[in-house]
Design an enzyme around this catalytic site. Sequence first.
Site, PDB file in Angstrom:
ATOM      1  N   LYS A 113      40.356  42.959  59.692  1.00  0.00           N
ATOM      2  CA  LYS A 113      41.831  42.887  59.636  1.00  0.00           C
ATOM      3  C   LYS A 113      42.525  43.964  60.441  1.00  0.00           C
ATOM      4  O   LYS A 113      43.748  44.005  60.501  1.00  0.00           O
ATOM      5  CB  LYS A 113      42.303  43.021  58.174  1.00  0.00           C
ATOM      6  N   LYS A 193      34.436  32.824  44.749  1.00  0.00           N
ATOM      7  CA  LYS A 193      34.656  33.514  43.479  1.00  0.00           C
ATOM      8  C   LYS A 193      36.144  33.603  43.133  1.00  0.00           C
ATOM      9  O   LYS A 193      37.003  33.516  44.018  1.00  0.00           O
ATOM     10  CB  LYS A 193      34.008  34.891  43.495  1.00  0.00           C
ATOM     11  N   LYS A 196      41.551  38.377  42.005  1.00  0.00           N
ATOM     12  CA  LYS A 196      42.894  38.703  41.517  1.00  0.00           C
ATOM     13  C   LYS A 196      43.945  38.660  42.611  1.00  0.00           C
ATOM     14  O   LYS A 196      45.121  38.478  42.346  1.00  0.00           O
ATOM     15  CB  LYS A 196      42.900  40.054  40.797  1.00  0.00           C
TER      16      LYS A 196
HETATM   17  P1  ATP Z   1      40.516  41.473  45.256  1.00  0.00           P
HETATM   18  O1  ATP Z   1      40.912  40.073  45.545  1.00  0.00           O
HETATM   19  O2  ATP Z   1      41.646  42.459  45.311  1.00  0.00           O
HETATM   20  O3  ATP Z   1      39.271  41.942  45.992  1.00  0.00           O
HETATM   21  P2  ATP Z   1      38.838  41.044  42.952  1.00  0.00           P
HETATM   22  O4  ATP Z   1      39.216  40.153  41.811  1.00  0.00           O
HETATM   23  O5  ATP Z   1      37.793  40.567  43.904  1.00  0.00           O
HETATM   24  O6  ATP Z   1      40.172  41.453  43.687  1.00  0.00           O
HETATM   25  P3  ATP Z   1      37.813  43.748  42.982  1.00  0.00           P
HETATM   26  O7  ATP Z   1      38.890  44.793  42.911  1.00  0.00           O
HETATM   27  O8  ATP Z   1      37.213  43.414  44.307  1.00  0.00           O
HETATM   28  O9  ATP Z   1      38.396  42.424  42.283  1.00  0.00           O
HETATM   29  O10 ATP Z   1      36.657  44.135  41.975  1.00  0.00           O
HETATM   30  C1  ATP Z   1      36.906  44.769  40.723  1.00  0.00           C
HETATM   31  C2  ATP Z   1      35.688  44.559  39.836  1.00  0.00           C
HETATM   32  O11 ATP Z   1      35.669  43.210  39.342  1.00  0.00           O
HETATM   33  C3  ATP Z   1      34.344  44.751  40.551  1.00  0.00           C
HETATM   34  O12 ATP Z   1      33.481  45.404  39.643  1.00  0.00           O
HETATM   35  C4  ATP Z   1      33.870  43.332  40.824  1.00  0.00           C
HETATM   36  O13 ATP Z   1      32.449  43.241  40.880  1.00  0.00           O
HETATM   37  C5  ATP Z   1      34.425  42.577  39.616  1.00  0.00           C
HETATM   38  N1  ATP Z   1      34.722  41.168  39.960  1.00  0.00           N
HETATM   39  C6  ATP Z   1      35.703  40.753  40.789  1.00  0.00           C
HETATM   40  N2  ATP Z   1      35.765  39.415  40.829  1.00  0.00           N
HETATM   41  C7  ATP Z   1      34.768  38.966  40.012  1.00  0.00           C
HETATM   42  C8  ATP Z   1      34.310  37.658  39.626  1.00  0.00           C
HETATM   43  N3  ATP Z   1      34.892  36.562  40.105  1.00  0.00           N
HETATM   44  N4  ATP Z   1      33.261  37.569  38.778  1.00  0.00           N
HETATM   45  C9  ATP Z   1      32.676  38.692  38.278  1.00  0.00           C
HETATM   46  N5  ATP Z   1      33.061  39.935  38.591  1.00  0.00           N
HETATM   47  C10 ATP Z   1      34.101  40.098  39.449  1.00  0.00           C
HETATM   48 MG    MG Z   2      37.190  41.785  45.681  1.00  0.00          MG
END
Ligand code: ATP
Ligand code: MG
Length: 327
Positions: A113, A193, A196
Amino acid sequence: MSTFRDLSGITPSGQLTLGNYLGALRRFVQRQYEVDGYYFVADLHALTVDHDPARHRQLTTSTMALFLASGLDPEQATVFVQSDVSAHVHLAYLLECTAHVGELSRMIQFKQKGHRPGTRASLFTYPCLMAADILLYGADRVPVGGDQSQHVELARDLAIRFNSLYGDTFVVPELEPVALAARVLDLQDPGRKMSKSDPEDAAGVIRMLDNPDVIAKKIRRAVTDSDNEVLYDPKHKPGVSNLLDILASLTDQPPRDVATSITTYGQLKQATADAVITTLKPIRRRHDELLKNPAELNRMLVMGAVKAREASEPFLAAANQAIGITR
Ligand code: ATP
Ligand code: MG
């Protein structure tokens, strides 16, 4: 208590999801009794991309309230907001003075990006902030999922370089690959997956703060397949297997055992919705109470900030001393 320091942050880039709960928060809550745990809302990391200040503030507070509502105990672990501990930014700068442009250019986010017009300089430098997050607490092992390993590798490289340039200062962290609990997949697109930062109204994403009707509706509409056979087979039946994984994880059973006890997709969806609602309802209630009681939330925030400042102070002082800042 073990001397092992467990450190994890969650960036408030959107309302937390069921994936964040099952994959991260729930594990923090379990581990806080076994290790010296540091869990923080990584608010500064959300500023590398376009953001709205009012929403950012609200998400930071709400994420902290969800940490506490999920069962993190500020007496047991150190639970704090990153920006409350200014040592993170200070050490990040010292690490920017240690890092090379070449290695930061190779970080995946920047490669993907970083060349768009208007890219913030922090999208280039944030890995130094992440290294500071880790090195400030002397974390010896950092539990990471696959997507984060490049950041921990960089933290290791910077610690080793700083130590060899200026004398032994930082603990060099080991990567601890976590046996990731099943990834929670998007209910509408089980090929990816749940995240958020997906659009707020995404129908495939269950938010920890969704009300029971919304949760039930999202699960009722989850994509399955047309075989009408409840089988655990993530490769060929990703939608059904995702629901089984969620239900299994919430009821602490192997997903294959859950599959044998259910016959129709309707029953599977009903049971999954019931389990998700039962788990999230009290967390949501506690979150709402905390937001209505800013004095209580603030007391916990201050307790976390004080503990985090105390724990990080010796490492920052040592780094200042080593690099030649006199004071
Ligand atoms: P973003 O879209 O901002 O990357 P995200 O939902 O992927 O948000 P992260 O901030 O990347 O969340 O990760 C925070 C924690 O949540 C990490 O420990 C990650 O392994 C866990 N996590 C994120 N998404 C999942 C999911 N779909 N299933 C299980 N664990 C998850
Ligand atoms: Mg993430």
